[in-house]
Write a protein that holds these residues in place. Structure first.
Motif, PDB file in Angstrom:
ATOM      1  N   LEU A  42      -3.260 -32.627  93.352  1.00  0.00           N
ATOM      2  CA  LEU A  42      -1.970 -32.033  93.006  1.00  0.00           C
ATOM      3  C   LEU A  42      -0.830 -33.015  93.269  1.00  0.00           C
ATOM      4  O   LEU A  42      -0.709 -33.566  94.364  1.00  0.00           O
ATOM      5  N   LYS A  43       0.027 -33.199  92.249  1.00  0.00           N
ATOM      6  CA  LYS A  43       1.164 -34.117  92.356  1.00  0.00           C
ATOM      7  C   LYS A  43       2.505 -33.404  92.331  1.00  0.00           C
ATOM      8  O   LYS A  43       3.463 -33.852  92.958  1.00  0.00           O
ATOM      9  N   VAL A  44       2.567 -32.307  91.582  1.00  0.00           N
ATOM     10  CA  VAL A  44       3.834 -31.588  91.420  1.00  0.00           C
ATOM     11  C   VAL A  44       3.619 -30.112  91.689  1.00  0.00           C
ATOM     12  O   VAL A  44       2.690 -29.501  91.136  1.00  0.00           O
ATOM     13  N   LEU A  45       4.472 -29.531  92.527  1.00  0.00           N
ATOM     14  CA  LEU A  45       4.390 -28.105  92.840  1.00  0.00           C
ATOM     15  C   LEU A  45       5.753 -27.468  92.622  1.00  0.00           C
ATOM     16  O   LEU A  45       6.776 -27.968  93.090  1.00  0.00           O
ATOM     17  N   GLY A  46       5.752 -26.352  91.882  1.00  0.00           N
ATOM     18  CA  GLY A  46       6.968 -25.574  91.683  1.00  0.00           C
ATOM     19  C   GLY A  46       6.739 -24.135  92.099  1.00  0.00           C
ATOM     20  O   GLY A  46       5.692 -23.561  91.815  1.00  0.00           O
ATOM     21  N   VAL A  47       7.708 -23.566  92.790  1.00  0.00           N
ATOM     22  CA  VAL A  47       7.625 -22.163  93.207  1.00  0.00           C
ATOM     23  C   VAL A  47       8.935 -21.480  92.852  1.00  0.00           C
ATOM     24  O   VAL A  47      10.001 -21.876  93.321  1.00  0.00           O
ATOM     25  N   SER A  48       8.840 -20.491  91.980  1.00  0.00           N
ATOM     26  CA  SER A  48      10.010 -19.712  91.592  1.00  0.00           C
ATOM     27  C   SER A  48       9.900 -18.338  92.229  1.00  0.00           C
ATOM     28  O   SER A  48       9.066 -17.518  91.831  1.00  0.00           O
ATOM     29  N   HIS A  49      10.734 -18.120  93.228  1.00  0.00           N
ATOM     30  CA  HIS A  49      10.647 -16.896  94.022  1.00  0.00           C
ATOM     31  C   HIS A  49      11.394 -15.755  93.338  1.00  0.00           C
ATOM     32  O   HIS A  49      12.467 -15.950  92.783  1.00  0.00           O
ATOM     33  N   MET A  50      10.808 -14.567  93.345  1.00  0.00           N
ATOM     34  CA  MET A  50      11.502 -13.407  92.799  1.00  0.00           C
ATOM     35  C   MET A  50      12.081 -12.586  93.942  1.00  0.00           C
ATOM     36  O   MET A  50      11.608 -12.635  95.080  1.00  0.00           O
ATOM     37  N   GLN A  51      13.129 -11.851  93.639  1.00  0.00           N
ATOM     38  CA  GLN A  51      13.795 -11.056  94.655  1.00  0.00           C
ATOM     39  C   GLN A  51      12.835 -10.012  95.218  1.00  0.00           C
ATOM     40  O   GLN A  51      12.166  -9.300  94.480  1.00  0.00           O
ATOM     41  N   MET A  52      12.766  -9.949  96.536  1.00  0.00           N
ATOM     42  CA  MET A  52      11.805  -9.061  97.190  1.00  0.00           C
ATOM     43  C   MET A  52      12.362  -7.653  97.322  1.00  0.00           C
ATOM     44  O   MET A  52      13.548  -7.451  97.598  1.00  0.00           O
ATOM     45  N   GLY A  53      11.488  -6.689  97.145  1.00  0.00           N
ATOM     46  CA  GLY A  53      11.865  -5.294  97.266  1.00  0.00           C
ATOM     47  C   GLY A  53      11.548  -4.744  98.652  1.00  0.00           C
ATOM     48  O   GLY A  53      11.128  -5.466  99.557  1.00  0.00           O
TER      49      GLY A  53
END
Length: 371
Positions: A265-276
């Motif tokens: 793995l070279k690139v990691l992206g994490v798009s967080h969503m608003q937590m309920g």
């Protein structure tokens, strides 16, 4: 003329002269199709909503003519009631590109596949009743896109040369087909969105990439990743988690499992969503802090981008974990959520800057929230 395009531009010409009608449209296309001499390599048909067809008999006739013309590319965009693709289309053995919108695709039981088909793009297509386990062989298929399709579990295909896979807006029953296609040894780009919603954009990747949303991550946890997908874990270079919740233990466990088993793995992206209110931040925080949950050093990881962060404890612990286990990291990009106020954004930046880093070259890039 080897290409016939009765596309949106063709339809618009009828509208512009005020002569747009069902009979007029059908009559013109009929005359062109019947009088056409020689092969037709490409056929595009746009049936606008202004035309209301009582039946698709004329369209079936056009498909029959095409089946005898050696068609290689077929695009049908239908804004009427659902159009059932006739059996004549399944005899188009030279077909290389197939695009359908608002159609019913029910191959006959004796159909074995398209030997030359390389690209399929299906939007709002229903696959009808079960084929009784019949496998459709697509030996040359390289790109496969499914958008908001129904009864996907009835479309059992074999595509050993598949390179690009996009699935979004489909029912959960699509998971069996998706998991089977992920075994392709030639696969290098995957996009899987929440299997009950659609998205606006798709990413473009050059190396092996895996984009997966938090909801589908739970399925991978249940399937005991990586044992079911050995090819993915060995070749994965770019990984993105979308609509990811740091308050969901199942999602977090699956994500860390994928990281532990992605040595290239070279690139990691994490798009967080608003937590309920269902988010259990204490549970997920304790899980990250416990021992041996990332016992794999991420030697190849160079870039991490975290977006829409709210500054919760599990989010910050996850960032800290990555910094601790990435000795060759070059950049850690942090973009907080637009819902976070200025004071909280400053607190996030302070916390992140104080974390120890395994890589002396790692740069911390802190961006403003997206508008």
């Amino acid at each position: 003329m080897k290409s016939l395009a009765f596309d949106n531009h063709f339809s618009q010409q009828f509208l512009d002269i005020g002569a747009f009608s069902c009979h007029g449209f059908v009559r013109v296309v009929n005359q062109i199709m019947i009088k056409h001499q020689g092969p037709i390599s490409k056929f595009v048909l746009h049936i606008p909503k202004e035309i209301v067809l009582d039946s698709f008999q004329e369209v079936d006739l056009w498909m029959l003519i095409l089946s005898r013309k050696g068609v290689k590319e077929l695009q049908i965009v239908n804004f009427n009631q659902f159009y059932q693709i006739p059996t004549s289309v399944f005899s188009c053995q030279e077909l290389r590109v197939l695009g359908l919108y608002k159609c019913i695709l029910k191959p006959p039981l004796e159909f074995q596949g398209f030997p030359n088909l390389e690209v399929i793009s299906l939007l709002c297509v229903n696959f009808g009743a079960s084929l009784g386990g019949t496998v459709i062989n697509l030996p040359q298929l390289k790109r496969f896109k499914l958008f908001s399709c129904g009864n996907v579990n009835n479309f059992n295909i074999k595509a050993e040369k598949l390179q690009n896979l996009w699935v979004t807006g489909c029912p959960l029953d699509a998971k069996a087909m998706v998991l089977q296609l992920l075994h392709s040894e030639h696969l290098y780009a995957v996009y899987i969105c929440r299997l009950s919603k659609s998205v606006k954009d798709f990413i473009q990747v050059k190396s092996f990439s895996f984009t997966i949303d938090g909801y589908f991550l739970k399925i991978f946890a249940a399937e005991k990743f990586p044992y079911s997908l050995p090819h993915v874990v060995q070749c994965l270079e770019e990984l993105e988690f979308t609509s990811f919740s740091f308050g969901d233990l199942n999602q977090l466990q699956a994500a860390l499992c994928m990281l532990r088993n992605s040595p290239n793995l070279k690139v990691l992206g994490v798009s967080h969503m608003q937590m309920g209110p269902e988010a259990d931040l204490e549970l997920t925080s304790n899980y990250i802090e416990s021992l041996d949950h990332l016992d794999q050093t991420l030697f190849m990881l160079k870039t991490v981008e975290m977006t829409s962060l709210e500054g919760s404890r599990p989010e910050l612990l996850f960032v800290k974990l990555l910094l601790d286990h990435s000795p060759h990291l070059e950049s850690m990009i942090i973009r907080p959520s637009a819902t976070v106020d200025a004071e909280k954004r400053l607190d996030i930046a302070k916390d992140v800057m104080l974390f120890p880093r395994a890589s002396s070259k790692a740069k911390m890039v802190y961006l403003d929230p997206e508008p």
